[in-house]
Motif scaffolding. Structure first.
Motif, PDB file in Angstrom:
ATOM      1  N   HIS A 210      28.336  27.704  35.807  1.00 38.45           N
ATOM      2  CA  HIS A 210      29.439  27.556  36.756  1.00 38.45           C
ATOM      3  C   HIS A 210      30.268  28.841  36.768  1.00 38.45           C
ATOM      4  CE1 HIS A 210      28.736  23.283  37.578  1.00 38.45           C
ATOM      5  NE2 HIS A 210      28.407  23.188  36.299  1.00 38.45           N
ATOM      6  N   GLU A 211      29.818  29.799  37.576  1.00 39.88           N
ATOM      7  CA  GLU A 211      30.466  31.104  37.618  1.00 39.88           C
ATOM      8  C   GLU A 211      31.927  30.996  38.062  1.00 39.88           C
ATOM      9  OE1 GLU A 211      29.224  33.757  36.474  1.00 39.88           O
ATOM     10  OE2 GLU A 211      27.045  33.419  36.406  1.00 39.88           O
ATOM     11  N   ASP A 212      32.245  29.996  38.892  1.00 43.25           N
ATOM     12  CA  ASP A 212      33.618  29.847  39.360  1.00 43.25           C
ATOM     13  C   ASP A 212      34.561  29.444  38.228  1.00 43.25           C
ATOM     14  OD1 ASP A 212      32.208  27.405  39.275  1.00 43.25           O
ATOM     15  OD2 ASP A 212      33.653  26.434  40.607  1.00 43.25           O
ATOM     16  N   GLU A 213      34.002  28.903  37.137  1.00 46.70           N
ATOM     17  CA  GLU A 213      34.822  28.515  35.992  1.00 46.70           C
ATOM     18  C   GLU A 213      34.764  29.552  34.866  1.00 46.70           C
ATOM     19  OE1 GLU A 213      33.893  24.607  34.594  1.00 46.70           O
ATOM     20  OE2 GLU A 213      33.882  23.719  36.598  1.00 46.70           O
ATOM     21  N   SER A 214      33.920  30.560  34.987  1.00 48.78           N
ATOM     22  CA  SER A 214      33.747  31.546  33.922  1.00 48.78           C
ATOM     23  C   SER A 214      34.966  32.460  33.827  1.00 48.78           C
ATOM     24  CB  SER A 214      32.498  32.393  34.183  1.00 48.78           C
ATOM     25  OG  SER A 214      31.335  31.595  34.155  1.00 48.78           O
ATOM     26  N   ILE A 215      35.370  32.756  32.618  1.00 44.30           N
ATOM     27  CA  ILE A 215      36.435  33.729  32.403  1.00 44.30           C
ATOM     28  C   ILE A 215      35.995  34.701  31.308  1.00 44.30           C
ATOM     29  CG2 ILE A 215      38.330  32.265  33.162  1.00 44.30           C
ATOM     30  CD1 ILE A 215      38.928  31.615  30.273  1.00 44.30           C
ATOM     31  N   PRO A 216      36.405  35.965  31.422  1.00 41.95           N
ATOM     32  CA  PRO A 216      35.972  36.956  30.427  1.00 41.95           C
ATOM     33  C   PRO A 216      36.816  36.880  29.166  1.00 41.95           C
ATOM     34  CG  PRO A 216      37.410  38.000  32.015  1.00 41.95           C
ATOM     35  CD  PRO A 216      37.255  36.564  32.470  1.00 41.95           C
ATOM     36  N   SER A 217      36.391  37.584  28.148  1.00 44.75           N
ATOM     37  CA  SER A 217      37.182  37.682  26.928  1.00 44.75           C
ATOM     38  C   SER A 217      38.463  38.458  27.210  1.00 44.75           C
ATOM     39  CB  SER A 217      36.368  38.374  25.829  1.00 44.75           C
ATOM     40  OG  SER A 217      35.825  39.589  26.300  1.00 44.75           O
ATOM     41  N   THR A 218      39.470  38.199  26.383  1.00 42.93           N
ATOM     42  CA  THR A 218      40.753  38.899  26.510  1.00 42.93           C
ATOM     43  C   THR A 218      40.771  40.062  25.539  1.00 42.93           C
ATOM     44  OG1 THR A 218      41.889  36.870  27.174  1.00 42.93           O
ATOM     45  CG2 THR A 218      43.256  38.656  26.325  1.00 42.93           C
ATOM     46  N   ALA A 246      41.065  37.030  15.918  1.00 45.65           N
ATOM     47  CA  ALA A 246      40.621  36.589  17.240  1.00 45.65           C
ATOM     48  C   ALA A 246      40.213  35.121  17.166  1.00 45.65           C
ATOM     49  CB  ALA A 246      39.445  37.439  17.704  1.00 45.65           C
ATOM     50  N   VAL A 247      40.357  34.416  18.282  1.00 44.82           N
ATOM     51  CA  VAL A 247      39.968  33.013  18.348  1.00 44.82           C
ATOM     52  C   VAL A 247      38.923  32.835  19.442  1.00 44.82           C
ATOM     53  CG1 VAL A 247      42.176  32.179  17.493  1.00 44.82           C
ATOM     54  CG2 VAL A 247      41.843  32.462  19.964  1.00 44.82           C
ATOM     55  N   MET A 248      38.202  31.720  19.355  1.00 44.21           N
ATOM     56  CA  MET A 248      37.159  31.431  20.330  1.00 44.21           C
ATOM     57  C   MET A 248      37.668  30.628  21.525  1.00 44.21           C
ATOM     58  SD  MET A 248      34.291  32.793  20.195  1.00 44.21           S
ATOM     59  CE  MET A 248      33.012  33.535  19.208  1.00 44.21           C
ATOM     60  N   ALA A 249      38.967  30.387  21.577  1.00 42.46           N
ATOM     61  CA  ALA A 249      39.543  29.783  22.776  1.00 42.46           C
ATOM     62  C   ALA A 249      39.547  30.817  23.898  1.00 42.46           C
ATOM     63  CB  ALA A 249      40.959  29.299  22.488  1.00 42.46           C
ATOM     64  N   GLY A 250      39.612  30.343  25.129  1.00 39.98           N
ATOM     65  CA  GLY A 250      39.582  31.256  26.278  1.00 39.98           C
ATOM     66  C   GLY A 250      40.909  31.282  27.011  1.00 39.98           C
ATOM     67  N   GLU A 251      41.141  32.345  27.755  1.00 36.06           N
ATOM     68  CA  GLU A 251      42.402  32.532  28.470  1.00 36.06           C
ATOM     69  C   GLU A 251      42.142  33.399  29.702  1.00 36.06           C
ATOM     70  OE1 GLU A 251      45.641  32.675  30.056  1.00 36.06           O
ATOM     71  OE2 GLU A 251      45.927  31.692  28.123  1.00 36.06           O
ATOM     72  N   ASP A 252      42.442  32.871  30.885  1.00 37.10           N
ATOM     73  CA  ASP A 252      42.127  33.643  32.099  1.00 37.10           C
ATOM     74  C   ASP A 252      43.041  34.835  32.294  1.00 37.10           C
ATOM     75  OD1 ASP A 252      44.251  31.946  32.650  1.00 37.10           O
ATOM     76  OD2 ASP A 252      43.632  31.549  34.706  1.00 37.10           O
ATOM     77  N   PHE A 253      44.066  34.990  31.446  1.00 32.53           N
ATOM     78  CA  PHE A 253      44.894  36.195  31.482  1.00 32.53           C
ATOM     79  C   PHE A 253      44.042  37.453  31.360  1.00 32.53           C
ATOM     80  CE2 PHE A 253      47.123  39.410  28.859  1.00 32.53           C
ATOM     81  CZ  PHE A 253      48.115  39.776  29.762  1.00 32.53           C
ATOM     82  N   GLY A 254      42.923  37.357  30.631  1.00 33.85           N
ATOM     83  CA  GLY A 254      42.054  38.520  30.449  1.00 33.85           C
ATOM     84  C   GLY A 254      41.539  39.114  31.743  1.00 33.85           C
ATOM     85  N   LEU A 255      41.510  38.321  32.818  1.00 29.32           N
ATOM     86  CA  LEU A 255      41.024  38.824  34.111  1.00 29.32           C
ATOM     87  C   LEU A 255      41.881  39.959  34.648  1.00 29.32           C
ATOM     88  CD1 LEU A 255      40.126  35.405  35.754  1.00 29.32           C
ATOM     89  CD2 LEU A 255      38.530  37.298  35.426  1.00 29.32           C
ATOM     90  N   TYR A 256      43.167  39.986  34.321  1.00 35.21           N
ATOM     91  CA  TYR A 256      44.038  41.034  34.843  1.00 35.21           C
ATOM     92  C   TYR A 256      43.624  42.409  34.332  1.00 35.21           C
ATOM     93  CZ  TYR A 256      47.051  37.135  36.179  1.00 35.21           C
ATOM     94  OH  TYR A 256      47.548  35.971  36.723  1.00 35.21           O
ATOM     95  N   GLY A 257      42.940  42.436  33.206  1.00 31.46           N
ATOM     96  CA  GLY A 257      42.489  43.709  32.667  1.00 31.46           C
ATOM     97  C   GLY A 257      41.059  44.044  33.032  1.00 31.46           C
ATOM     98  N   ARG A 258      40.422  43.219  33.889  1.00 31.60           N
ATOM     99  CA  ARG A 258      39.013  43.415  34.242  1.00 31.60           C
ATOM    100  C   ARG A 258      38.823  43.788  35.708  1.00 31.60           C
ATOM    101  NH1 ARG A 258      35.300  41.849  30.297  1.00 31.60           N
ATOM    102  NH2 ARG A 258      36.432  41.477  28.350  1.00 31.60           N
ATOM    103  N   THR A 259      39.887  44.218  36.379  1.00 33.69           N
ATOM    104  CA  THR A 259      39.763  44.639  37.772  1.00 33.69           C
ATOM    105  C   THR A 259      39.348  46.110  37.813  1.00 33.69           C
ATOM    106  OG1 THR A 259      42.073  45.354  37.962  1.00 33.69           O
ATOM    107  CG2 THR A 259      41.595  43.028  38.412  1.00 33.69           C
ATOM    108  N   ASP A 260      39.076  46.605  39.014  1.00 38.80           N
ATOM    109  CA  ASP A 260      38.681  48.013  39.171  1.00 38.80           C
ATOM    110  C   ASP A 260      39.780  48.963  38.704  1.00 38.80           C
ATOM    111  OD1 ASP A 260      36.269  47.204  40.213  1.00 38.80           O
ATOM    112  OD2 ASP A 260      36.892  47.407  42.310  1.00 38.80           O
ATOM    113  N   GLU A 261      41.022  48.487  38.743  1.00 37.37           N
ATOM    114  CA  GLU A 261      42.141  49.345  38.327  1.00 37.37           C
ATOM    115  C   GLU A 261      42.183  49.549  36.818  1.00 37.37           C
ATOM    116  OE1 GLU A 261      43.141  47.438  42.218  1.00 37.37           O
ATOM    117  OE2 GLU A 261      42.425  46.719  40.287  1.00 37.37           O
ATOM    118  N   ASN A 262      41.505  48.678  36.051  1.00 39.79           N
ATOM    119  CA  ASN A 262      41.426  48.805  34.597  1.00 39.79           C
ATOM    120  C   ASN A 262      42.818  48.897  33.968  1.00 39.79           C
ATOM    121  OD1 ASN A 262      39.894  48.869  32.233  1.00 39.79           O
ATOM    122  ND2 ASN A 262      39.950  51.104  32.140  1.00 39.79           N
TER     123      ASN A 262
END
Length: 322
Positions: A210-218, A246-262
């Motif tokens: 389910h790619e729509d639910e996938s979030i990257p590591s923070t 580090a923990v194995m829980a996930g957090e979609d906050f990490g997406l802000y650091g994964r854009t083209d702007e880096n």
């Protein structure tokens, strides 16, 4: 809920603490705006629990419709750290998360004549056990990896061999290469077990990520996180700022650091446990209520001032960084 069922509601993950800290930080930064120069951008993000808020906001143009930030910081309340303290770490701090479905097919029939069937329950049992070897035997022991089968459903009656069994998995890792290896191994193993059971290729299991639910590591940017750490120490004291794992829980906050702007990001943990409760648990070797537990009740009278001081001073330090 989204299915129309009536369900209970609670602030089990401390989002009331998050939003109260958010408002307090905004008030402090505006009140003391003579101490910093720049553009303050406050992001009130929904749907963190299902990993959808940051993704939706970025897709809607968060960094194009509004000012593109130079720094992004966030806090999350902790159910394992005493109130009044803050913890953080450089680099990976939270895991990537994937939801995966495996639909295992078979050839059903009567339970008294198993030789005339291909039993998907047996295939599912073999699959669940085989999946455990991905982390233990295929991936480096130096690379964190979790593959959990959280749900298994198949069959409807004692004496009926069904046509299908459905598995639901959660995958966790830090390294994107590990995530890709997990998914590839799941597809290979499920197909191999199906083949060994005598199924045609057209009936091999469907593996749905389910790619729509996938979030990257923070990933906490080290240089920025060092600035944040120093600023928070100055605000609440060196002894109240701790290093965490580090923990194995996930957090979609990490997406802000994964854009083209880096853009560099930093997430730190705000202690929420009453100090006496924490000390008693440590003394008696008791397990504290976790996030999402109905018994987790943050000590907001101590946590909120700490969170506001920490976030406000971290923001000012980043605004004034040359």
């Amino acid at each position: 809920d989204e299915h129309g069922a009536k369900v209970g509601v609670m602030h089990g993950c401390g989002h009331d603490i998050h939003m109260s800290s958010f408002i307090g930080t905004a008030e402090q930064l505006i009140t003391h705006k003579n101490k910093w120069k720049g553009t303050l951008m406050m992001v009130a993000q929904p749907a963190e629990e299902v990993g959808g808020g940051a993704k939706a906001m970025l897709n809607e143009g968060l960094f194009s419709k509004y000012a593109k930030p130079d720094h992004v910081i966030a806090l999350h309340v902790s159910a394992s750290v005493p109130a009044g303290k803050v913890t953080m770490k450089n680099e990976y701090t939270m895991a990537s998360v994937d939801s995966v479905d495996i639909n295992i097919k078979g050839k059903g029939g009567h339970g008294a004549y198993p030789h005339t069937t291909i039993d998907p329950v047996v295939i599912a049992a073999r699959t669940v056990l085989a999946l455990q070897t991905i982390t233990s035997r295929e991936l480096s022991p130096l690379e964190p990896s979790v593959i959990t089968v959280g749900s298994i459903h198949g069959g409807s009656k004692h004496n009926v061999i069904s046509d299908e069994v459905k598995l639901q998995l959660t995958l966790r890792s830090y390294n994107p290469d590990v995530r890709n290896a997990q998914i590839a191994a799941i597809k290979r193993i499920t197909a191999g077990i199906a083949q060994s059971a005598g199924l045609d290729e057209s009936d091999y299991p469907a593996v749905i990520v389910h790619e729509d639910e996938s979030i990257p590591s923070t990933y906490n940017n080290p240089s920025q996180t060092n600035i944040v750490r120093s600023a928070i120490k100055n605000a609440i004291g060196d002894t109240n700022v701790l290093e965490t794992q580090a923990v194995m829980a996930g957090e979609d906050f990490g997406l802000y650091g994964r854009t083209d702007e880096n853009i560099p990001i930093t997430l730190f943990w705000l202690g929420g446990v009453n100090q006496k409760q924490y000390a008693r648990a440590i003394k008696n070797n008791e397990t504290l209520p976790s996030l999402h537990s109905s018994k987790f009740a943050p000590d907001y009278k101590v946590a909120l001032p700490t969170g506001i001081k920490a976030m406000s001073n971290a923001a000012v330090a980043l605004f004034n960084t040359k």
